[in-house]
Design a protein around this motif. Structure first.
Motif, mmCIF file in Angstrom:
data_model
loop_
_atom_site.group_PDB
_atom_site.id
_atom_site.type_symbol
_atom_site.label_atom_id
_atom_site.label_comp_id
_atom_site.label_asym_id
_atom_site.label_seq_id
_atom_site.Cartn_x
_atom_site.Cartn_y
_atom_site.Cartn_z
ATOM 1 N N VAL A 128 0.836 -1.209 0.000
ATOM 2 C CA VAL A 128 0.000 0.000 0.000
ATOM 3 C C VAL A 128 0.867 1.254 0.000
ATOM 4 O O VAL A 128 0.625 2.205 -0.745
ATOM 5 N N ILE A 129 1.917 1.242 0.853
ATOM 6 C CA ILE A 129 2.820 2.395 0.908
ATOM 7 C C ILE A 129 3.505 2.605 -0.430
ATOM 8 O O ILE A 129 3.652 3.741 -0.903
ATOM 9 N N ALA A 130 3.911 1.509 -1.070
ATOM 10 C CA ALA A 130 4.570 1.617 -2.369
ATOM 11 C C ALA A 130 3.633 2.204 -3.417
ATOM 12 O O ALA A 130 4.037 3.038 -4.238
ATOM 13 N N ILE A 131 2.354 1.790 -3.380
ATOM 14 C CA ILE A 131 1.380 2.316 -4.348
ATOM 15 C C ILE A 131 1.178 3.811 -4.135
ATOM 16 O O ILE A 131 1.139 4.606 -5.087
ATOM 17 N N ILE A 132 1.059 4.226 -2.856
ATOM 18 C CA ILE A 132 0.887 5.657 -2.562
ATOM 19 C C ILE A 132 2.099 6.448 -3.034
ATOM 20 O O ILE A 132 1.973 7.537 -3.601
ATOM 21 N N ALA A 133 3.310 5.913 -2.802
ATOM 22 C CA ALA A 133 4.525 6.598 -3.231
ATOM 23 C C ALA A 133 4.562 6.767 -4.743
ATOM 24 O O ALA A 133 4.959 7.818 -5.265
ATOM 25 N N VAL A 134 4.138 5.731 -5.479
ATOM 26 C CA VAL A 134 4.115 5.809 -6.937
ATOM 27 C C VAL A 134 3.123 6.872 -7.397
ATOM 28 O O VAL A 134 3.399 7.662 -8.314
ATOM 29 N N LEU A 135 1.949 6.920 -6.750
ATOM 30 C CA LEU A 135 0.940 7.916 -7.124
ATOM 31 C C LEU A 135 1.453 9.334 -6.876
ATOM 32 O O LEU A 135 1.253 10.243 -7.693
ATOM 33 N N ILE A 136 2.120 9.525 -5.725
ATOM 34 C CA ILE A 136 2.678 10.847 -5.434
ATOM 35 C C ILE A 136 3.731 11.226 -6.463
ATOM 36 O O ILE A 136 3.787 12.366 -6.941
ATOM 37 N N ALA A 137 4.595 10.250 -6.812
ATOM 38 C CA ALA A 137 5.644 10.526 -7.803
ATOM 39 C C ALA A 137 5.055 10.899 -9.150
ATOM 40 O O ALA A 137 5.619 11.699 -9.895
ATOM 41 N N LEU A 138 3.903 10.310 -9.477
ATOM 42 C CA LEU A 138 3.255 10.620 -10.751
ATOM 43 C C LEU A 138 2.550 11.971 -10.718
ATOM 44 O O LEU A 138 2.539 12.703 -11.718
ATOM 45 N N LEU A 139 1.961 12.306 -9.566
ATOM 46 C CA LEU A 139 1.167 13.524 -9.480
ATOM 47 C C LEU A 139 2.000 14.758 -9.186
ATOM 48 O O LEU A 139 1.651 15.864 -9.616
ATOM 49 N N LEU A 140 3.114 14.604 -8.455
ATOM 50 C CA LEU A 140 3.885 15.768 -8.031
ATOM 51 C C LEU A 140 4.394 16.616 -9.192
ATOM 52 O O LEU A 140 4.264 17.846 -9.173
ATOM 53 N N PRO A 141 4.974 16.006 -10.234
ATOM 54 C CA PRO A 141 5.417 16.845 -11.366
ATOM 55 C C PRO A 141 4.275 17.620 -12.009
ATOM 56 O O PRO A 141 4.456 18.773 -12.421
ATOM 57 N N ALA A 142 3.098 17.000 -12.088
ATOM 58 C CA ALA A 142 1.956 17.690 -12.678
ATOM 59 C C ALA A 142 1.526 18.870 -11.819
ATOM 60 O O ALA A 142 1.206 19.954 -12.335
ATOM 61 N N VAL A 143 1.538 18.670 -10.490
ATOM 62 C CA VAL A 143 1.185 19.764 -9.584
ATOM 63 C C VAL A 143 2.204 20.890 -9.679
ATOM 64 O O VAL A 143 1.853 22.070 -9.749
#
Length: 340
Positions: free
Chosen positions: A18-33
């Motif tokens: 679960v932590i790994a999935i959240i980290a991947v989502l953050i990594a994907l969303l952060l550049p867009a933000v």
């Protein structure tokens, strides 16, 4: 006997997944933000330059000419009177800052006690939201100076030839007020202002030995150290560039087209700083030669205000000769609209 219900919870492996999935989502969303935030900052920066453009147009319409870079009098290399107020200060009433303008005593230097309140003011229209150090620069006497992220075009290398000397080829210069009708290259082909960084390191009060005359300026693709050996550390270095929007000298309220936008110039004792050469200050009587570059924190280039009031994002990969041509008002260069 009743069977006791077995408790159910996350295993360590499931928690790690679960932590790994959240980290991947953050990594994907952060550049867009971050990209969205930078786009918003760049838009606000563009709006600031458009306000400056409207201010200049209204000033020219009211007065009959653009404001001078600075006003001074003297002869030879001797300055007998120094009216240091910048273009920024003179367009204040056209930027909804009439009260601040009325508080200025233009007969006195901006550093006098009567003018220190205005000199230390933070003017939102002069600061890009991407600037990392927007705070005013403190002075030893407890007062402060407001910074700026927008410089006005004040030459290529030549800024001012001194009293009776050559004038630069750009929109603004000491003791000179150009009319928009003088922009023979076309208002849409002439840069009048562009972004600069506050607290920019600079070599002050020195004259590049490689620049000896108004028609003997280095090419914009020349090696900086070859063009001006002072970049190796032959002059005093400070970090006060563009920290006084009130002062009408090139290293505080202007820029030159000596180098293309965001051009990196190593300098100083350790060759680790990205520096400007401020040249011999206009306040010392000139001649003044300077390489004060246009820089920004926007990826890929800088925002630039053209004479017609439009704002273009100029790529840092543009040809230096094109940038030099955009900096002249009557150079008769032919510039394609896709060149920048």
């Amino acid at each position: 006997m009743r069977a006791r219900a077995e408790a159910r919870g996350f295993t360590l492996i499931e928690l790690l997944v679960v932590i790994a999935i959240i980290a991947v989502l953050i990594a994907l969303l952060l550049p867009a933000v971050q990209a969205a935030r930078e786009a918003a900052r760049r838009m606000q920066c563009t709006n600031n330059l458009k306000q400056l453009g409207l201010g200049l147009a209204n000033y020219e319409s009211s007065v009959g000419a653009l404001p001078p870079e600075v006003v001074l009098s003297g002869s030879g290399s001797t300055v007998t009177w120094w009216g240091a107020w910048s273009v920024h200060g003179r367009v204040l009433p056209y930027l909804e800052q009439a009260a601040m303008y009325d508080a200025i005593n233009f007969n006195l230097s901006y550093s006098t006690p009567q003018n220190t309140t205005v000199a230390g003011a933070v003017v939102t229209a002069f600061i890009c939201p991407s600037e990392v150090r927007p705070e005013p620069r403190p002075r030893g006497d407890g007062s402060r100076y407001g910074v700026t992220n927008y410089g006005f075009a004040m030459g290529d290398w030549l800024v001012w030839g001194g009293f009776g000397g050559a004038q630069n080829r750009s929109a603004f210069g000491p003791n000179r007020s150009r009319r928009l009708g003088e922009f023979r290259d076309g208002l849409s082909n002439t840069v009048v202002a562009a972004e600069v960084k506050a607290y920019q390191p600079q070599m002050s009060n020195c004259r590049p030995s490689g620049v000896v005359g108004p028609n003997d300026v280095p090419r914009p693709d020349a090696d900086p150290l070859t063009a001006a050996p002072e970049y190796a550390g032959g002059c005093a270095i400070n970090t006060n560039g563009h920290t006084e929007w009130v002062e009408g000298v090139v290293h505080q309220s202007g820029f030159t087209t000596a180098w293309p936008p965001n051009f990196q110039v190593p300098g100083g004792p350790n060759r680790q700083d990205d520096v400007n050469i401020a040249g011999m200050s206009e306040g010392r009587g000139g001649p003044t030669y300077a390489a004060v570059g246009s820089r920004s924190y926007h990826p890929g280039g800088v925002n630039a205000l053209l004479g017609d009031g439009s704002v273009r994002f100029v790529k840092e990969t543009m040809n230096g000769l094109t940038w030099r041509a955009l900096g002249t008002v009557a150079g008769d260069e032919v510039i394609s609209s896709d060149a920048y």
